[in-house]
Each structure stands twice: as structure tokens, then as C-alpha cells.
Design an enzyme around this catalytic site. Structure first.
Site, short mmCIF file in Angstrom:
data_model
loop_
_atom_site.label_atom_id
_atom_site.label_comp_id
_atom_site.label_asym_id
_atom_site.label_seq_id
_atom_site.Cartn_x
_atom_site.Cartn_y
_atom_site.Cartn_z
N SER A 105 0.84 -1.20 0.00
CA SER A 105 0.00 0.00 0.00
C SER A 105 0.87 1.25 0.00
CB SER A 105 -0.92 0.04 1.22
OG SER A 105 -1.64 1.25 1.21
N LYS A 159 -4.65 -6.54 3.54
CA LYS A 159 -4.59 -5.39 2.62
C LYS A 159 -5.98 -5.08 2.05
CE LYS A 159 -3.11 -2.19 -0.26
NZ LYS A 159 -3.83 -2.16 -1.45
N HIS A 212 -7.67 -3.20 4.61
CA HIS A 212 -7.09 -1.85 4.58
C HIS A 212 -7.83 -1.03 3.52
CE1 HIS A 212 -4.52 1.00 2.42
NE2 HIS A 212 -3.90 1.25 3.56
N ASN A 213 -8.03 -1.61 2.36
CA ASN A 213 -8.69 -0.87 1.29
C ASN A 213 -10.17 -0.60 1.61
OD1 ASN A 213 -6.24 -1.06 0.00
ND2 ASN A 213 -7.15 -1.38 -2.01
N GLU A 250 -10.07 2.21 3.75
CA GLU A 250 -9.72 3.36 2.88
C GLU A 250 -10.98 3.90 2.19
OE1 GLU A 250 -6.31 2.65 0.14
OE2 GLU A 250 -7.72 3.13 -1.46
N HIS A 302 -38.93 -21.44 11.80
CA HIS A 302 -37.46 -21.42 11.91
C HIS A 302 -36.97 -21.54 13.34
CE1 HIS A 302 -36.96 -20.87 7.69
NE2 HIS A 302 -37.70 -19.77 7.67
#
Ligand code: 6PG
Length: 518
Positions: free
Chosen positions: A146, A218, A221-222, A225, A489
């Protein structure tokens, strides 16, 4: 394979330390970074102009007599120029090109103990598959990078993962080229001078874990970002539309914010963008940039992964949706003529200065939530995939070099150093105190924007995340009732052990409860 035919500058006298394939913007800058740190690099790219460009730049920048970069005309020539066992770094587009290059390396005679490192923005599951696929042929290792082109040139944040023995062989290279941080302050130590790399400080790289883990981290991280960028954009939008501020005024506000708790690379560059004039018209450039956001996919991957592992990451996901919605430009223009909103002045009850302060606090609290979501996602995914992720180390290597670098990452580092088993960043005493201090303004900013009809999807989703996370009782009780009503359910009861499941016979007039035996 097309082989470039122009002359190369192969220096056979001395073999190279590292082989490098792919000399695009990131690749070229990583090579120059390696060269600045004393590594001799053998390079190959199918595009001869890229080879010529790096030779020229090496010639211009080097402070030593001999070239630091050796151009090769084929994969075979690249291997022949390397010290054995070979270390070869790939900087090629994610996806098929990575395998394409791996196959060429096998054909060229790469050996079982050679290391091939993928540094592209690859999908983490592709890295896992590749490690298996190439096992026995060479060691496939991955390192997510990065920092964009400047980071690659002068110090990126590096997230390596794969075979631990391979890591011992390349660790010192990664430490040399990575961004560096002052361990006391957590601030980057920067040098943007070719040939003068930073040699002191803590390097922004750490072994993340088994193959795939580095690219997963990563990817998150993005995702963070995306959220960080969207939050800054929402604050800008509210100032521009709600407070009628000029781009230059907003730039000045961001510069001021950058002196305090919001200090970050993304705030810094946002101010630069807002201050830029359009070379053609002289107007603020931001006013002529088309409001349709692009995306290459890493934010989407993060959102998909969050949904798959069931980790609430709504601010990250909202940031992806916000980009998608922006791309419907024509439809939005049409809708703006039909759909009405309120005609409310944001400064009716609060002064402009008050609203700006509220936005500052809202951005800070929302940012804390976006990071909390990212770290929570990594923690859940780590359990799912059997990784042991060191969150203090991850926060540490994001303090410099990468796109989300920010002063605030030092506090995240401390939070995980104090408690490595922290369930959520929001539960760290420092962040509890911070949100308590700033949340009134956070709520007020979102309320005012909502009343004025200005969208702030990421900020609102961050507040919803915070309010939901701190709720001891959520309306999921009614939801379970609904599910049991139409689909049998079953539900658990608050007054019985959780493993026991119950069902109401909704269709019988007396509606008896039955316990479901497993
Ligand atoms: C980085 C960036 C880098 C790149 C992304 C942006 O950490 O250096 O995240 O990986 O800029 O590809 O992606 P989008 O095009 O999706 O915004």
C-alpha cells in the site's frame, strides 16, 4: 512471448540480488526503492519502453558508477542474471497475468527453492490457490503493497504472507524498502530524495501469516480506505451544499483539522485536491470533476467478505454503495427534477462555526467506527481461516507508507498492545472516552444533515453501528418471531439455555409452544 529486441545493458560480471517482473508505475518505483537500498535488480517487462524508462531513471538518479538495474530480454535471461536461490518479485496486474508470468518462469527453469513474490492487488483466495498450484515448482509468496506510486518509491507499507522460511530469506529486503515510523510518536519519518532512503525508525512491514493472510489484511485496509474517503467526502458535501462554503474554504478547514486528531494522509490530500484550480477554466478543479466514482474492486471484496463471514461492516459497505450510486449520474440528474427534499437552512439553529465543529467530531467518531469494523472483520475472518493475526502489529505497519496512514493509528496500536484479545476497538478505554466526548456533535451533525436533506450514508451507518453495538436488546426478538411464524425457523428463549429451540404452532387457535428436539 514477445521478446524485446533493443540492446540490453546486461552486466554479467556481477549477479543481481533480486529479479523483478513488471515495470508499471508501482513496479518501476519499487525497483528504484530496492536500488536506493543497495540491491542490484534484474528487470524484465514485455514493454521495452518501460525497460528503457527505468534504465534512464537509474542512470539519472544513481550515485554509484555502475548501473543498479540490469535489463533482461527474457525470463531465461532474468534467471541467468540472478544469484541462486532466486528471489523474483512480480508487479503485474492482478488475475490472469500473475499465472501467465508464473508459467513463463517455470518454462524458463525456476527452481523449487526459488521464491516468487506477488505484490499486486490480488484477491487473497487467488494467493492461497497459487501457493498450492506452484508447490514443488517454486515457493509462491505474496506481499500486499500500500502507498501508491510515491509509497512504492520512497517507502510503502508491506503486508507479507506465506511460507515462514521464505519470509526469513526476504525479511531484510522488505524492512529496508518499507516506510519507517518514529516508534515514540507513531509519525512517519519521511525522505523523498532519490538515493537517500530512511534507515532509522520502525519499518512498516511485519509477517502477517500463512499465504493469503497478507492480501486479506490489505483488502480490509482498502475497505477502511473506502470508508475513510467517503466520510471525508460527506463532510465536504455538507460544507459545500449545507454551508455554501467554497472549495478553498473547505480546504482551509481540512488543513486546520489535519493539525489535530484527524491528522491523516487522506485529509491532507483532500485539502490539496480542493485547492487545485482547473488549468482550463481557472475554476476550482473539484467543481469540474465528474461526480461518478470509480472502483477497482478491493472495497467490494471487503464488503463481500464481511457479508460472508457475518461481520457487521456497514460503513465500509456503505462506502462501496455510495460509489455505485454515484455512477448513476444521468438517473440522479433526472430524479433531482422529480423528487423533492426539504428547503432548510443548516445554519438556522446553529452557527456555521458550530456546524463545522460538529462535522469535525462526526468525522472522527465515524472514522473510529470504520476502523472498528475493519478490525472486527479481520478478527472474525482470522478465526474462520485459522490465522493468528497480531492487530497491534497490523496497526503499527499502517502508521506510515499506506493510504490510510494517520496519527490515530498509534492509538489503535496502543489499544491492541494493552489488550490483544480486545473484542472491538470501541471497547478500548481510550476510544470509549473519545466517543463519549465527541458523540453529541456526531449526532447533531447527522441530524442536521438529514433534516436538510443532505446525504451522509457512511456517517449515519457508523452511528447506527455504534448505537446497535451498544444495545443490550435489539429488535431481533421480533424478527425471530416473524421467522418462526412464516417458516417454523424456531427461536431461543431468554429464560432457557440458548441451545434449546422452540416453536409456536401459530396456525392452531390455542398456539401451543413446542420444544424442538435435536
Ligand atoms: C493502496 C491503494 C491502492 C489503490 C487501490 C484503489 O493502498 O495503495 O489502496 O491499492 O489505490 O487500488 O482502489 P480503487 O480504484 O478501487 O479506489
Amino acid at each position: 512471448m514477445s521478446v524485446p529486441t533493443s540492446p540490453s545493458s546486461i552486466d554479467n560480471a556481477e549477479q543481481c540480488d533480486i529479479g523483478f517482473i513488471g515495470l508499471g508505475v508501482m513496479g518501476k518505483n519499487l525497483v528504484l526503492n530496492l536500488a536506493d537500498n543497495g540491491y542490484k535488480v534484474a528487470c524484465f517487462d514485455l514493454d521495452q519502453t518501460k525497460i528503457d524508462a527505468i534504465l534512464a531513471q537509474d542512470e539519472e538518479e544513481r550515485m554509484v558508477d555502475k548501473p543498479r538495474v540490469v535489463a533482461c530480454r527474457s525470463y531465461t535471461e532474468l534467471l541467468a542474471n540472478l544469484k541462486a536461490p532466486h528471489t523474483i518479485i512480480l508487479s503485474v496486474p492482478a488475475g490472469k497475468p500473475v499465472d501467465h508470468v508464473c508459467h513463463h518462469l517455470i518454462d524458463a527453469g525456476v527452481q523449487a527453492d526459488d521464491i516468487v513474490v506477488d505484490t499486486g492487488n490480488s484477491l487473497w483466495t487467488d494467493s492461497v490457490a497459487r501457493e498450492k498450484k506452484y508447490r514443488g515448482k517454486f515457493v509462491f509468496f505474496s506481499t500486499a503493497v500500500s502507498g501508491g506510486e510515491v509509497g512504492a518509491r520512497f517507502g510503502p507499507s508491506l503486508m507479507p504472507s506465506g511460507d515462514p522460511y521464505a519470509w526469513t530469506r526476504i525479511e531484510s529486503i522488505w524492512q529496508a524498502i518499507a516506510a519507517k515510523v518514529d516508534p515514540e510518536t507513531g509519525k512517519p519519518i519521511e525522505s523523498y530524495e532519490p538515493g537517500k532512503p530512511v534507515t532509522e525508525g520502525e519499518p512498516c512491514t511485519t509477517y502477517i501469516g500463512p499465504v493469503g493472510a497478507g492480501h486479506y489484511v490489505k483488502m480490509v485496509h482498502n475497505g477502511i480506505e473506502y470508508a475513510d474517503m467517503q466520510l471525508i467526502c460527506e463532510a465536504y458535501h455538507i460544507m459545500r451544499v449545507g454551508l455554501k462554503m467554497t472549495p478553498a474554504e473547505i480546504a482551509a478547514t481540512y488543513r486546520e483539522w489535519n493539525q489535530g486528531i484527524l491528522n491523516s494522509y487522506l485529509i491532507e490530500i483532500s485539502a490539496e485536491v480542493l485547492d487545485q484550480h482547473d488549468p482550463e477554466s481557472g475554476a476550482a478543479l473539484v467543481d469540474v470533476i465528474m461526480d461518478k466514482a470509480g472502483q477497482k474492486g478491493t472495497g467490494l471484496w471487503t464488503a463481500v467478505s464481511a457479508l460472508e463471514v457475518g461481520s457487521p461492516a456497514q460503513t465500509i459497505t456503505q462506502a462501496v454503495f455510495a460509489r455505485s450510486l454515484s455512477s448513476f449520474k444521468d438517473e440522479r440528474v433526472m430524479a433531482s427534477q422529480h423528487l423533492s427534499g426539504p428547503a432548510i437552512n443548516m445554519t438556522q439553529s446553529d452557527s456555521k462555526e458550530d456546524v463545522i465543529k460538529q462535522l469535525h467530531d462526526a468525522l472522527y467518531c465515524s472514522k473510529i467506527c470504520a476502523y472498528a469494523q475493519g478490525f472486527q472483520l479481520m478478527s472474525i475472518a482470522a478465526k474462520e481461516h485459522g490465522w493468528t493475526l497480531d492487530f497491534a502489529e497490523i496497526a503499527k505497519i499502517w502508521r506510515a507508507g499506506c493510504i490510510i496512514r494517520a496519527v490515530f493509528l498509534q492509538s489503535i496500536t496502543k489499544a491492541y498492545e494493552n489488550n490483544e484479545h480486545l473484542a472491538n476497538l470501541l471497547l478500548d478505554p481510550f476510544f470509549i472516552e473519545q466517543i463519549n466526548h465527541y458523540q453529541a456533535n456526531w449526532r447533531r451533525a447527522i441530524a442536521s444533515a438529514t433534516i436538510a436533506g443532505i446525504p451522509c450514508p457512511a456517517m449515519s451507518s457508523a452511528l447506527s453501528y455504534y448505537d446497535s453495538y451498544r444495545c443490550a436488546v435489539l429488535p431481533a426478538n421480533l424478527l425471530q418471531g416473524q421467522r418462526d411464524f412464516f417458516g417454523a425457523h424456531t427461536f431461543s428463549r431468554t429464560d432457557k439455555p440458548e441451545g434449546k429451540k422452540f416453536h409456536i404452532e401459530w396456525n392452531k387457535p390455542e398456539r401451543p409452544q413446542v420444544q424442538i428436539k435435536k
